[in-house]
Structure formats: structure tokens, C-alpha cells
Enzyme design. Structure first.
Site, PDB file in Angstrom:
ATOM      1  N   GLU A  77       0.802  -1.226   0.000  1.00  9.35           N
ATOM      2  CA  GLU A  77       0.000   0.000   0.000  1.00  9.35           C
ATOM      3  C   GLU A  77       0.841   1.286   0.000  1.00  9.35           C
ATOM      4  OE1 GLU A  77      -4.138  -0.239   1.691  1.00  9.35           O
ATOM      5  OE2 GLU A  77      -2.959  -1.104   3.308  1.00  9.35           O
ATOM      6  N   HIS A  96      -0.490   5.591   7.216  1.00 11.05           N
ATOM      7  CA  HIS A  96      -1.659   4.767   6.895  1.00 11.05           C
ATOM      8  C   HIS A  96      -1.784   3.718   7.989  1.00 11.05           C
ATOM      9  CE1 HIS A  96      -4.591   2.231   5.169  1.00 11.05           C
ATOM     10  NE2 HIS A  96      -3.747   1.220   5.061  1.00 11.05           N
ATOM     11  N   HIS A  98      -4.681   0.918  10.397  1.00  8.79           N
ATOM     12  CA  HIS A  98      -5.958   0.232  10.561  1.00  8.79           C
ATOM     13  C   HIS A  98      -6.394   0.404  12.018  1.00  8.79           C
ATOM     14  CE1 HIS A  98      -4.004  -2.547   7.302  1.00  8.79           C
ATOM     15  NE2 HIS A  98      -4.404  -1.412   6.781  1.00  8.79           N
TER      16      HIS A  98
HETATM   17 ZN   LIG Z   1      -4.202  -0.714   4.826  1.00  8.82          ZN
END
Ligand SMILES: [Zn+2]
Length: 241
Positions: A77, A96, A98
Site C-alpha cells: 500500500e 496509513h 488500521h
Molecule cells: Zn491498509
């Protein structure tokens, strides 16, 4: 210390802090724009943030090609990072993640909003990017520049966007600022859920968000950074501008 070495140390520290503060687990990443070439950025090889060492940090072009991979596998990613740097010359660091408490706000239509002063750094509006709108059924991962650019467009001039069924992306003016936003986005999400369970919430007003933002600088961010460094077992570097 040369700026590049300084930033690599900062990046290692930021990874450890994000892990310690539960913004990332085995997944998630943080990058910094290259100090000598704005068309490149620095990001670890594909590895859990709490394990990252200076030798893991790789250099990429904005479209995600590694400069000297030396057998190191990059994150799938990474395109999130380059797309943000491409769209936003003011952005110097991208995260980035989660982040667990944030996920419910990406799938329910309930907006995440600053519930207390520390949450104000998320800004006035946190949009939710839904990869399904443009790309249909995918594995949810931002695995090419088209997806990265679509996400960056939604972030716009803001500090962050949630990603439906996936996580969040944060853009900061330096590494410490990006970490600060990401940590308090996670804490705000947790507190907002608790408050929602209790009843009606009075969120910060737009004027209050602006007033807090005006005050959010090195004075507060470095105080948090020193504490987070200690918690993560890292030495705090003297900040380079
Ligand atoms: Zn991700």
C-alpha cells in the site's frame, strides 16, 4: 547530524511509537518526504512497525518504485504515500493505519468529530473514502497509483480521511505532527464511542477547533513526543526544522 540520518531515526521512532500507542499493529506504516528530493519519500520495507530498524528504511519515487531495493520487499500500500506527496506539497509525512477504534466510523455513516481539545487536530471534517465507489470489489488495499490518487483527492486539503472497511490515512507537516494527529484520532474515536453510548454529544464548535489548531505546535507536540519516546523505549532527538 545530516538531515537524512535524522529523518531515518525519526521514522524508526515514529514506527515504534505508533505501535506502542496502538495506532498500528502488525500492519500500517509511516513515511517522510525525502529532505533533498521532494519527488521521493522514505518508507520502511514491509515489516511490522514495532520491529523496524534504520536498515529497513527504503527510498521511493512518488509513483512507488523503489530506488535501491536490495532484496527488500516494499509495502503493497505504499501508493497512498506517493499520491499524498504528489497532491500536497505542504505534506511532509503520511501515515496509513488500521487504527481499531476508527474502523466503526468508516462503516456506519456516523461521523468522527472532535469530542475534546486533543481531537481537534483531525480538523473540521473527516471524509470517508470508499474504494468500492470507483474500483468495485477489491481486496480493499490501495495497491496502485489510481487508488492512491483517488484517496488523496478526497483527503483534499485536510489532515485525514477514513477508509471504509479498512482504516485511515493521515497527512502531517512533519513526522511528529502526523503521529500526533493519528494518535489522537484513535483516542477521539474511542471516547466518542463511549460518549455515544451515554447520550447526545456536544462536539467542539468550528471556532473551538480553529482555536485549538492555532495552538497546536512544537510546544505541545514535543511534550507528547518526549513521553511517547520514553514509552516506546526510544531516545528523543533534538528537533531539526
Ligand atoms: Zn491498509
Amino acid at each position: 547530524m545530516p538531515k537524512l540520518d535524522y529523518l531515518i531515526e525519526e521514522l524508526v521512532t515514529a514506527n515504534r511509537i505508533l505501535a506502542r500507542e496502538q495506532v498500528v499493529d502488525s500492519f500500517g506504516h509511516i513515511s517522510v518526504r525525502h529532505p533533498d528530493n521532494p519527488q521521493r519519500y522514505l518508507l520502511s520495507r514491509s515489516r511490522a512497525p514495532d520491529c523496524i530498524e534504520a536498515s529497513d528504511i527504503m527510498e521511493f519515487t512518488l509513483d512507488g518504485n523503489p530506488i535501491d531495493a536490495r532484496g527488500r520487499a516494499p509495502y503493497l500500500e505504499r501508493f497512498i504515500h506517493g499520491a499524498l506527496y504528489e497532491a500536497r506539497p505542504d505534506v511532509m509525512s503520511v501515515i496509513h493505519n488500521h487504527s481499531e477504534s476508527v474502523i466503526p466510523f468508516g462503516v456506519t455513516g456516523k461521523k468522527i468529530k472532535p469530542i475534546y481539545h486533543m481531537g481537534a487536530s483531525m480538523g473540521h471534517d473527516v471524509p470517508v473514502w470508499d474504494s468500492h465507489d470507483q474500483f468495485g470489489d477489491t481486496a480493499l488495499l490501495v495497491e496502485n497509483m489510481a487508488m492512491g490518487r483517488d484517496l488523496a483527492k478526497l483527503v483534499g486539503a485536510g489532515a485525514t480521511a477514513l477508509m471504509r472497511g479498512h482504516g485511515a490515512t493521515v497527512a502531517g507537516r512533519n513526522i511528529r505532527h502526523a503521529v500526533y494527529i493519528a494518535v489522537y484520532l484513535e483516542v477521539n474515536a474511542r471516547l466518542q464511542k463511549q460518549a455515544m453510548d451515554m447520550g447526545e454529544i456536544k462536539f467542539l464548535t468550528p471556532g473551538e477547533i480553529d482555536k485549538v489548531a492555532e495552538r497546536t505546535g512544537p510546544y505541545g507536540i514535543n511534550r507528547a513526543w518526549e513521553n511517547w519516546c520514553r514509552r516506546a523505549g526510544r531516545t528523543m532527538q533534538e528537533e531539526q526544522g
